[in-house]
Every structure is written in C-alpha cells, then in structure tokens.
Write a protein that holds these residues in place. Structure first.
Motif, PDB file in Angstrom:
ATOM      1  N   PHE A 239       0.642  -1.405   0.073  1.00  0.00           N
ATOM      2  CA  PHE A 239      -0.019  -0.051   0.029  1.00  0.00           C
ATOM      3  C   PHE A 239       0.891   1.080   0.010  1.00  0.00           C
ATOM      4  CE2 PHE A 239      -2.103  -3.409   2.368  1.00  0.00           C
ATOM      5  CZ  PHE A 239      -3.445  -3.227   1.763  1.00  0.00           C
ATOM      6  N   ASP A 240       0.290   2.514  -0.550  1.00  0.00           N
ATOM      7  CA  ASP A 240       1.012   3.638  -0.135  1.00  0.00           C
ATOM      8  C   ASP A 240       0.508   4.238   0.914  1.00  0.00           C
ATOM      9  OD1 ASP A 240      -1.319   4.645  -0.407  1.00  0.00           O
ATOM     10  OD2 ASP A 240      -0.978   5.385  -2.454  1.00  0.00           O
ATOM     11  N   LEU A 241       1.158   5.170   1.571  1.00  0.00           N
ATOM     12  CA  LEU A 241       0.731   5.836   2.969  1.00  0.00           C
ATOM     13  C   LEU A 241      -0.633   6.346   3.040  1.00  0.00           C
ATOM     14  CD1 LEU A 241       4.009   7.588   3.882  1.00  0.00           C
ATOM     15  CD2 LEU A 241       3.313   5.177   4.459  1.00  0.00           C
ATOM     16  N   SER A 242      -1.434   6.357   1.843  1.00  0.00           N
ATOM     17  CA  SER A 242      -2.734   6.846   2.089  1.00  0.00           C
ATOM     18  C   SER A 242      -3.725   5.527   2.340  1.00  0.00           C
ATOM     19  CB  SER A 242      -3.251   7.564   0.876  1.00  0.00           C
ATOM     20  OG  SER A 242      -3.403   6.891  -0.251  1.00  0.00           O
ATOM     21  N   GLY A 243      -3.150   4.343   2.077  1.00  0.00           N
ATOM     22  CA  GLY A 243      -4.137   3.426   2.054  1.00  0.00           C
ATOM     23  C   GLY A 243      -4.258   2.725   0.769  1.00  0.00           C
ATOM     24  N   ARG A 244      -3.807   3.302  -0.190  1.00  0.00           N
ATOM     25  CA  ARG A 244      -4.195   2.911  -1.647  1.00  0.00           C
ATOM     26  C   ARG A 244      -3.413   1.487  -1.874  1.00  0.00           C
ATOM     27  NH1 ARG A 244      -2.586   4.118  -7.463  1.00  0.00           N
ATOM     28  NH2 ARG A 244      -0.810   4.691  -6.265  1.00  0.00           N
ATOM     29  N   SER A 245      -4.196   0.602  -2.248  1.00  0.00           N
ATOM     30  CA  SER A 245      -3.675  -0.767  -2.598  1.00  0.00           C
ATOM     31  C   SER A 245      -2.961  -0.684  -3.785  1.00  0.00           C
ATOM     32  CB  SER A 245      -4.839  -1.723  -3.035  1.00  0.00           C
ATOM     33  OG  SER A 245      -4.338  -2.966  -3.251  1.00  0.00           O
ATOM     34  N   LEU A 246      -1.703  -1.033  -3.765  1.00  0.00           N
ATOM     35  CA  LEU A 246      -1.037  -1.182  -5.198  1.00  0.00           C
ATOM     36  C   LEU A 246      -0.763  -2.242  -5.592  1.00  0.00           C
ATOM     37  CD1 LEU A 246       2.062   1.096  -3.412  1.00  0.00           C
ATOM     38  CD2 LEU A 246       0.393   1.757  -5.059  1.00  0.00           C
ATOM     39  N   LEU A 247      -0.519  -3.586  -4.952  1.00  0.00           N
ATOM     40  CA  LEU A 247      -0.484  -4.804  -5.141  1.00  0.00           C
ATOM     41  C   LEU A 247      -0.913  -5.933  -4.283  1.00  0.00           C
ATOM     42  CD1 LEU A 247       0.281  -6.759  -7.458  1.00  0.00           C
ATOM     43  CD2 LEU A 247       2.672  -6.717  -6.818  1.00  0.00           C
ATOM     44  N   GLN A 248      -1.401  -6.934  -4.801  1.00  0.00           N
ATOM     45  CA  GLN A 248      -1.698  -7.988  -3.793  1.00  0.00           C
ATOM     46  C   GLN A 248      -1.042  -9.357  -4.142  1.00  0.00           C
ATOM     47  OE1 GLN A 248      -5.439  -7.842  -1.698  1.00  0.00           O
ATOM     48  NE2 GLN A 248      -5.902  -5.656  -2.366  1.00  0.00           N
ATOM     49  N   GLU A 249      -0.561 -10.167  -3.405  1.00  0.00           N
ATOM     50  CA  GLU A 249      -0.458 -11.507  -3.548  1.00  0.00           C
ATOM     51  C   GLU A 249      -1.913 -12.169  -3.731  1.00  0.00           C
ATOM     52  OE1 GLU A 249       4.073 -12.373  -1.628  1.00  0.00           O
ATOM     53  OE2 GLU A 249       2.129 -13.302  -0.862  1.00  0.00           O
ATOM     54  N   LYS A 250      -1.911 -13.199  -4.528  1.00  0.00           N
ATOM     55  CA  LYS A 250      -3.098 -14.069  -4.843  1.00  0.00           C
ATOM     56  C   LYS A 250      -3.046 -14.759  -3.359  1.00  0.00           C
ATOM     57  CE  LYS A 250      -5.370 -17.310  -7.650  1.00  0.00           C
ATOM     58  NZ  LYS A 250      -5.639 -18.019  -8.999  1.00  0.00           N
ATOM     59  N   GLU A 251      -4.378 -14.993  -2.658  1.00  0.00           N
ATOM     60  CA  GLU A 251      -4.571 -16.117  -1.732  1.00  0.00           C
ATOM     61  C   GLU A 251      -4.162 -17.546  -2.166  1.00  0.00           C
ATOM     62  OE1 GLU A 251      -5.657 -15.799   1.164  1.00  0.00           O
ATOM     63  OE2 GLU A 251      -6.785 -13.946   1.513  1.00  0.00           O
ATOM     64  N   LYS A 252      -3.356 -18.163  -1.374  1.00  0.00           N
ATOM     65  CA  LYS A 252      -2.912 -19.510  -1.836  1.00  0.00           C
ATOM     66  C   LYS A 252      -2.165 -19.430  -3.063  1.00  0.00           C
ATOM     67  CE  LYS A 252      -6.530 -21.717   0.591  1.00  0.00           C
ATOM     68  NZ  LYS A 252      -7.656 -22.864   0.406  1.00  0.00           N
ATOM     69  N   GLY A 253      -1.330 -18.132  -3.367  1.00  0.00           N
ATOM     70  CA  GLY A 253      -0.780 -18.017  -4.565  1.00  0.00           C
ATOM     71  C   GLY A 253       0.822 -18.478  -4.732  1.00  0.00           C
ATOM     72  N   VAL A 254       1.210 -19.125  -3.575  1.00  0.00           N
ATOM     73  CA  VAL A 254       2.590 -19.569  -3.411  1.00  0.00           C
ATOM     74  C   VAL A 254       2.599 -21.145  -3.784  1.00  0.00           C
ATOM     75  CG1 VAL A 254       2.374 -19.913  -1.033  1.00  0.00           C
ATOM     76  CG2 VAL A 254       4.849 -19.536  -2.087  1.00  0.00           C
ATOM     77  N   SER A 255       3.662 -21.634  -4.497  1.00  0.00           N
ATOM     78  CA  SER A 255       3.834 -22.891  -4.803  1.00  0.00           C
ATOM     79  C   SER A 255       5.250 -23.455  -4.740  1.00  0.00           C
ATOM     80  CB  SER A 255       3.265 -23.260  -6.152  1.00  0.00           C
ATOM     81  OG  SER A 255       3.448 -24.619  -6.673  1.00  0.00           O
ATOM     82  N   PHE A 256       5.504 -24.408  -3.855  1.00  0.00           N
ATOM     83  CA  PHE A 256       6.832 -25.055  -4.134  1.00  0.00           C
ATOM     84  C   PHE A 256       6.712 -26.358  -4.280  1.00  0.00           C
ATOM     85  CE2 PHE A 256       9.034 -21.699  -2.078  1.00  0.00           C
ATOM     86  CZ  PHE A 256       8.119 -21.027  -0.898  1.00  0.00           C
ATOM     87  N   VAL A 257       7.446 -26.883  -5.430  1.00  0.00           N
ATOM     88  CA  VAL A 257       7.328 -28.272  -5.909  1.00  0.00           C
ATOM     89  C   VAL A 257       8.702 -28.963  -6.011  1.00  0.00           C
ATOM     90  CG1 VAL A 257       6.713 -29.835  -7.905  1.00  0.00           C
ATOM     91  CG2 VAL A 257       5.458 -27.937  -7.468  1.00  0.00           C
ATOM     92  N   ASP A 258       8.932 -29.889  -5.211  1.00  0.00           N
ATOM     93  CA  ASP A 258      10.295 -30.653  -5.096  1.00  0.00           C
ATOM     94  C   ASP A 258      10.745 -30.925  -6.434  1.00  0.00           C
ATOM     95  OD1 ASP A 258      10.335 -30.549  -2.377  1.00  0.00           O
ATOM     96  OD2 ASP A 258       9.393 -32.524  -2.264  1.00  0.00           O
ATOM     97  N   PHE A 259      12.046 -30.772  -6.714  1.00  0.00           N
ATOM     98  CA  PHE A 259      12.510 -30.779  -8.238  1.00  0.00           C
ATOM     99  C   PHE A 259      14.256 -31.215  -7.779  1.00  0.00           C
ATOM    100  CE2 PHE A 259      15.134 -29.031 -11.554  1.00  0.00           C
ATOM    101  CZ  PHE A 259      14.680 -29.744 -12.727  1.00  0.00           C
ATOM    102  N   LYS A 260      14.567 -32.100  -8.612  1.00  0.00           N
ATOM    103  CA  LYS A 260      16.078 -32.551  -8.627  1.00  0.00           C
ATOM    104  C   LYS A 260      16.765 -31.982  -9.702  1.00  0.00           C
ATOM    105  CE  LYS A 260      19.058 -36.413  -7.200  1.00  0.00           C
ATOM    106  NZ  LYS A 260      18.993 -37.757  -6.779  1.00  0.00           N
ATOM    107  N   ASP A 261      17.771 -31.083  -9.274  1.00  0.00           N
ATOM    108  CA  ASP A 261      18.437 -30.345 -10.381  1.00  0.00           C
ATOM    109  C   ASP A 261      19.730 -31.114 -10.364  1.00  0.00           C
ATOM    110  OD1 ASP A 261      19.388 -28.555 -12.167  1.00  0.00           O
ATOM    111  OD2 ASP A 261      19.681 -26.996 -11.013  1.00  0.00           O
ATOM    112  N   VAL A 262      20.112 -31.868 -11.303  1.00  0.00           N
ATOM    113  CA  VAL A 262      21.326 -32.685 -11.312  1.00  0.00           C
ATOM    114  C   VAL A 262      21.188 -33.633 -10.060  1.00  0.00           C
ATOM    115  CG1 VAL A 262      23.741 -32.951 -12.149  1.00  0.00           C
ATOM    116  CG2 VAL A 262      22.150 -30.998 -12.722  1.00  0.00           C
TER     117      VAL A 262
END
Length: 788
Positions: free
Chosen positions: A108-131
């Motif tokens: 938010f800016d200091l006036s409380g205006r929303s700038l950007l929001q993450e999506k609810e449940k928007g984070v994802s980790f998937v196990d991966f074997k890199d080499v």
C-alpha cells in the motif's frame, strides 16, 4: 468450586488468542519474519521504497547472494504493528501487510491505496532434483486490477506495449533479452530475482512468475510513485548507469563482415570523401581466421596483416573502432586450452557448428567450439587476459560482445545439467549475459580510467546497466513488421531500468527481399529505419548479405541517399541535447527513450501506444512503420502520404519541421514524405543545437543555438565534460542551467557550475524562437538574462 463468568472466560480466551497471534511473527531490524502454513516468510525493507520478500518451506535454509542486486539493506525507521490478523510494516514511503492466517502479502501507499496484492494461496513449491541437488520449482501469483497496464520483461518481439494478457516463457535468446521485472502504471515495480528459465503468465485469474529452479521465492517490490521513480528504485537496487563517451552517440557503420583491413578503412575513407559524418566502424567476426580458431582475439586472418596500422589509420581519420568478441572459443585457441584445464567450458551445441565456413554447416567436420563458464571468476580472468593482450593493447575502443545469451542450438534437456561454477546451467541460465559482460567491464575499469568502457552486446539481464553496455535487439529479419516491433521492444527494455539499446538499422537478415539494394520496398524500409535509429541511444547501420553503407543506396540527389544523409546530420546537430540527456541518466536515473507512460501516465489514451515515444524529455518521435511509396514493386513519390498519430494531453506541441503549434490530447494526421519522420517538441522545451561536423568532437561547442519552443515555461541543463574518461566521477564536469519564463519572455542562462580540463571559458549562444526571432549573446560562465 469457583464459578467464572462467561464474560471473564471470553476475556481470558481473547487474551491467549491475541498473545498467540502476536507471537506469530518476529520483528527484525528491517521488517519481520514469520511462518504460516509451513512457509517461512521474511519481509525485509532495503530502502523506504523497496522491500524484499523471501519465502521458503518451513525449516529449509534459504541463503542467496544475488547476481543482480548490489544494494544492501539500509538502517531504517520502521513501524511494525499488528491489527487483528494483519502484521504491518511501514516506512515513511509505503506499507506492507501480511495476513498471519493466510500468508497473503499486500502493498500500500501511505494513504492506504492498494498497490499490489499477492493472490490467496498464490505460492507454490514443488520438489525438483536439479542434477544432484534437491531443490524446488517455485511460483508466486499476484492479483492486478483489470485494466492496469504493466511494462517491462525485457526486449521481446511480440509488438506489445502493455504486457498484459499473455503467457511468456522467459529464456535468453538471440532476439529476445529477458528480465523478470515489470512495472505498473500505478507507480510500482516488481523484480523476480531468479535466473532459471521462468514463465510469466497474466490472465483474468492471476499474474505470476514460475521458475524452474529456486531454493526459495525471492522478489523485490518497489514503489517509485511513477515510471521514473520505479526506474530509479531498480537502479538503486541493481546499479547505476555510467556515462558513455560522446563518440558513441555519433553514427556507426558495420557489416557482416569487413573481410580485410583495406575494406574496413576504405569504408571510412569513402564516408570522409562524401562528407557524411561517422564516428564508429565495427569489425565483425572471422578476423581470427578459421572456425577452429573461433574468437581467438587475434588477427590471424591474412586479410588483416597489420592490425596496429589499421587501428591507427582509423584513429587518424577520427573514427573509433570496436570489434566482435564472443562467449565461446574454438578448440585450437589458447583460451580454450586454459579454460579446459580449469573445467570452465560448457558442453552443448553453439555457433558455429562446423569447422568449415559456409551454410548449411558441414557436420562431417564439427567445429568443437564451446561456450565458456562466465560464472567462474578464473574463467573471466582468462577471458580478459587474452582480450587485453590481443586487442585492447592495439587501442581498440570498445567491444562488440556477440552471442552473450549465449547461442544454444539443437537444445537437449540434458544441456541444462552442465555444471557451472555457480550451479547447474539450468539454475543460472538467464544471468549469463550479466556475468560475461560484467567480467569485461570490471577488468577494463581495473586497468584504465582514461577510456570509458563501451560494450555493444546482444543480450542483457537485470543490473546490466552498471556495466557500460548498450544492448541491441538481435539478428532481426528485415520487414516492416520487425521495424514496428523494435519500438515497443526497446521501450519495455528501458522500463526495466536499462537505458541503452539499439537495433540493426535496416534489419540484419534480408530474407524477405529479392535484390534488396535495388528493391524499392527495402530501400524505403531502410530509410525509415534510419529515421528511427536517429532517435535511438545508438545509431548503427548493420546487416548481413548486402552492405548497407549510405553510398550503396545511390548518390546525392537520390531520394533514399538524401534521406539517410539528412538524418545522420540531424543526429549530430542534436549531440549537445543527447549528451546532456545521457548525464540525466547517470546523475538523475532518467531514461533516454521514454515510453509515453513515463511522461503522460494520466492520459489513458497514451498508455498502450506502441509506435511513439519521447526522446529525452522534449521530443515526441512518431516513426513511419509501413510502406508508403512502393507501389507494384516500383518507387512512386507522386503523392505525399501521411500517418496518424496521437499528441498526448498534459502538454501542447510544436511541429519540429514547420513550427505549427498544436494542442495535446488529440489524434492528427501528419504528412510524411520520405525524408520526414513526424517529430514534435513539447512547448517550453529548450533544445541546444550543435555545429555541423564530420565527427562528434570535430568542433568545440563554442557557439550553440538554443531553440526555445515558447508557449510554456521550461528549463534545460547543458552538461559537458572531457567526453571520454572517468574524471566526471570525481567532479570534473560543468552544468549550465537554462530556463525560459514564458510570461516575461525571458531566457536565463544561469551561472556555470563546476569545471574540467579544457573547458570553454567563454562562448556564444544564439537564441531562436519559433517565430524566427533570434538574439546572440556572449557567455563567460556568469548569469545572463535575455529578453525576447
């Protein structure tokens, strides 16, 4: 048994509930840490306007030294508090909140205006074997407003200005330079600090970055309030852009390729004979000889028997020379042998594939050329050692670093299993150009301050502006569509914080044109591309198959020749304006090529225009991007055509060519004969016009014209220094503030600030108004007020 009232029970439960919730996060010197739904989260303010968000699976250590970010977190006064389920961290510029139940982060800016929001449940980790490394595939999704325009992602050939409503696989390529960064018309930017191949997706549900490899999620949110502010945040975070030499802003000629030193010098001589200005000539590949000696960084080709004389002769004609170097080496080069000894060569197919020149490649004789591990500090040392010995010692003025993405042909999945000094190639793939370009810059700066580093490179990544590099848009195929696409490609690149870029004027490949030099449609395209190049950070004509020097398009009196010559001269007349604008980039984090959102963010009509831009803060450029004078395969100039364009509101405009005054906020048509690009000057602008020259430093700026576009108040800062060293970093430069008071009809040339060796102590200025009124004054560094 003691009875407890329901009210007391409620109060006790509330106390324990709020106490438990208060313990859900831990304050840190730069924000807070918490764990929510088995995800460790850290909010870390770097500056009052830039915050880093780090996420990883609970208990999994995530420590990363960024390749792009060089800023360290500042000591800040932050307010950390909890309101209900929200933990809030506030600086004196913005606020970040995290929902302690869901983990969702909002800005938010200091006036409380929303700038950007993450999506609810928007984070994802998937196990991966890199080499052999256990790692993750990582994703973070956000929610944007429906009609919110966003810009960036690098140089893309999709023709889009706003980058909404698409899915784009971000991986470095010849004609696309990817940067996982976007900024919004709302005045914020987001940098996804990950170097593996990444998918950017924007649709009705979400906007997301998803990377193939990541030990955690790592991104930076920056609130600049407007586009310039966001660019400033990004440069504060990833590095400032140094000054380029003045000569780099002159005209450049190259060809694929000059086959001998006599041919190269002959081109310079011809320009001088024709009195057509030129500042730079470029030697492309194969001066080293065979493909087995690929990128040897030595003149082993018999066509170059005396390279020192070639460089000296070019300098004697007041032309600078840069030369092609690559990210790969042939098996018979000294570099290859040394790099192989330290296991610093990667194993995948690159260019050239055959040891025998010609097309298609003869794979009976594979070249054995391999890309070097630019992530390895010892490999970068080896690279510079041979560059210094073989080319820098000759006085070569700059580096054309080709294939810095690097070329990756016949791609196989296992190619990404190559281990670099910093992990798998998959993990660090997109940062390759940053590492190889940075290696050359850092080494040259360490040995010399007399000559500014200048690198022309085919690829880039976040932070590359700090390395004195100008990125070109790759080996594009010549077409009207390609010309149109270069405009938004470069504008979006500028909006990621990297200000210097250019294109192969005329297009690199001429596959779509038969006999192009005699083809009226191509000749018209080349003239229009040259006009666009005049208003680019570097004006450079280049291409394969057919030479593109001005005299290949006729002689004086021929329409194409005359149009090309006109714009080369125009470029040189604007050098005081361009060089002062370049100082604005270095000193004030500005941009030379400016998407309309940078100056007219409140004009919704301007936000998605992809074929107009500001050149500096005064000139509105509207390139012609369609054929107008080729009819039935023949040139036909019997009727003057026109193009439609939009004059942004928030300013009034003056036609550069005619002096006609026009209101902003309207769509007009402008006649566009072959030698006219629609060009408008913002009212209140002051344009310094330089002398007619054959090269950038031929004449001192001892008598400049100041064109005043009256109608509004305005100002300009004229900057000068020694033009080609780093003394300006120690204060060796001068600034002359110039301002126009429209109501009083007065131009004030303020007192000069600063000094440098060789500075003009006195000079003349000729002030010219749109109506033709002129007045010439003497100036000796003290304030002068001129009534007009």
């Amino acid at each position: 048994m003691k009875m407890i009232s329901v009210g007391k029970i409620f109060m006790v439960l509330l106390f324990f509930s709020t106490t438990a919730m208060a313990q859900n996060f831990q304050e840190t010197p730069n924000g807070l840490k918490t764990t929510i739904h088995s995800v460790d989260v850290e909010v870390q303010f770097y500056t009052p306007t830039t915050v880093r968000i780090i996420k990883s699976p609970e208990g999994r250590e995530f420590v990363k030294n960024s390749l792009s970010v060089i800023e360290e977190p500042q000591n800040l006064k932050l307010s950390v508090k909890q309101t209900g389920q929200l933990a809030q961290v506030k600086s004196d510029q913005m606020e970040v909140s995290i929902n302690l139940e869901t983990g969702k982060i909002s800005f938010f800016d200091l006036s409380g205006r929303s700038l950007l929001q993450e999506k609810e449940k928007g984070v994802s980790f998937v196990d991966f074997k890199d080499v052999e490394e256990e790692t993750l595939r990582v994703k973070q999704a956000y929610v944007l407003e429906k009609d919110e325009a966003i810009y960036g992602l690098g140089i893309l050939q999709n023709g889009k200005m706003s980058q909404r409503n698409q899915t784009k696989y971000l991986i470095q390529g010849n004609t696309e330079d990817v940067i996982p960064f976007f900024q919004s018309v709302k005045g914020y930017g987001l940098f996804w600090d990950n170097y593996s191949p990444t998918t950017f997706a924007d649709n009705e549900q979400e906007t997301s970055f998803e990377s193939e490899v990541g030990d955690g999620i790592d991104y930076y949110f920056m609130y600049g309030k407007n586009a310039d502010g966001v660019v400033a945040c990004m440069r504060n975070l990833t590095g400032q852009a140094p000054m380029f030499p003045l000569w780099t802003y002159g005209f450049w000629q190259s060809r694929e390729r000059y086959k001998s030193q006599d041919e190269l010098l002959g081109v310079v001589k011809k320009f001088r004979e024709l009195n057509v200005p030129i500042d730079g000539i470029i030697q492309d590949w194969q001066y080293w000889g065979s493909n087995y000696l690929w990128n040897a960084m030595e003149f082993l080709n018999p066509g170059f028997p005396n390279p020192q004389k070639m460089v000296n002769d070019a300098h004697d004609m007041n032309v600078h020379m840069i030369i092609s170097i690559w990210s790969s080496f042939g098996p018979k080069t000294k570099q290859y042998q040394e790099l192989e000894e330290i296991d610093a060569l990667l194993d995948f197919t690159t260019w050239p594939q055959s040891g025998i020149q010609g097309w298609p490649p003869n794979m009976d004789y594979p070249s054995g050329v391999r890309v070097y591990d630019a992530y390895h500090p010892a490999a970068r040392d080896i690279y510079w050692k041979y560059l210094k010995e073989g080319l820098f010692s000759l006085g070569i003025d700059g580096w054309w670093m080709d294939s810095t993405e690097p070329d990756h042909l016949d791609i196989q999945p296992e190619d990404y299993d190559n281990m670099t000094h910093m992990g798998s190639f998959r993990k660090v793939r997109n940062a390759y150009p940053l590492m190889t370009v940075g290696g050359v810059y850092d080494h040259q700066r360490a040995v010399s301050s007399d000559k500014r580093v200048f690198i022309l490179t085919r690829s880039a990544f976040a932070g590359q502006q700090r390395y004195g590099a100008n990125t070109w848009t790759g080996d594009v195929v010549a077409s009207w569509e390609a010309l149109r696409n270069q405009i938004p490609a470069g504008l979006n690149f500028s909006l990621t914080g990297i200000p210097h870029w250019n294109t192969d004027i005329g297009g690199f490949f001429l596959w779509e044109f038969k006999n192009p030099l005699d083809n009226p449609d191509y000749r018209e395209l080349h003239a229009r591309w040259m006009q666009f190049g005049t208003f680019s950070p570097m004006m450079r004509s280049h291409g394969e198959g057919y030479p593109r020097e001005i005299y290949q398009f006729g002689k004086k009196g021929d329409p194409i020749y005359d149009a090309i010559e006109k714009y080369i001269h125009l470029r040189y007349s604007l050098l005081p304006y361009i060089y002062s604008t370049s100082w604005d980039i270095t000193a004030n984090q500005s941009s030379m090529i400016r998407a309309l959102v940078m100056d007219f963010a409140d004009d919704t009509m301007a936000l998605d225009i992809n074929d107009q831009f500001m050149f500096g803060k005064s000139l509105l450029v509207c390139p012609v991007t369609e054929s107008m004078y080729t009819i039935d395969g023949k040139a036909d100039f019997s009727q003057t055509k026109s193009r439609e364009l939009y004059l942004p509101k928030g300013a009034n405009w003056v036609d550069f060519w005619t002096g006609e005054k026009l209101d902003g906020g309207q769509t007009i048509r402008k006649e566009t004969p072959l030698d006219i690009i629609p060009l408008y000057v913002k009212e209140g602008s002051i344009l310094p016009i330089g002398p007619q020259v054959q090269y950038a430093t031929e004449k001192p700026w001892d008598h400049l014209e100041l064109k005043v576009y009256d109608g509004a108040d305005g100002s300009f800062l004229l900057y000068e220094d020694e033009f080609d060293n780093y003394n300006y970093e120690s204060g060796a430069y001068s600034e002359i503030p110039i301002s126009w008071n429209n109501a009083a009809r007065k131009l004030t040339i303020g007192a000069r600030k600063g000094s440098f060796k060789g500075m003009l102590k006195s000079r003349k200025f000729t002030i010219t108004l749109i109506d033709g009124t002129t007045k010439t004054v003497d100036y000796n560094g003290k304030k002068v007020v001129v009534k007009l």
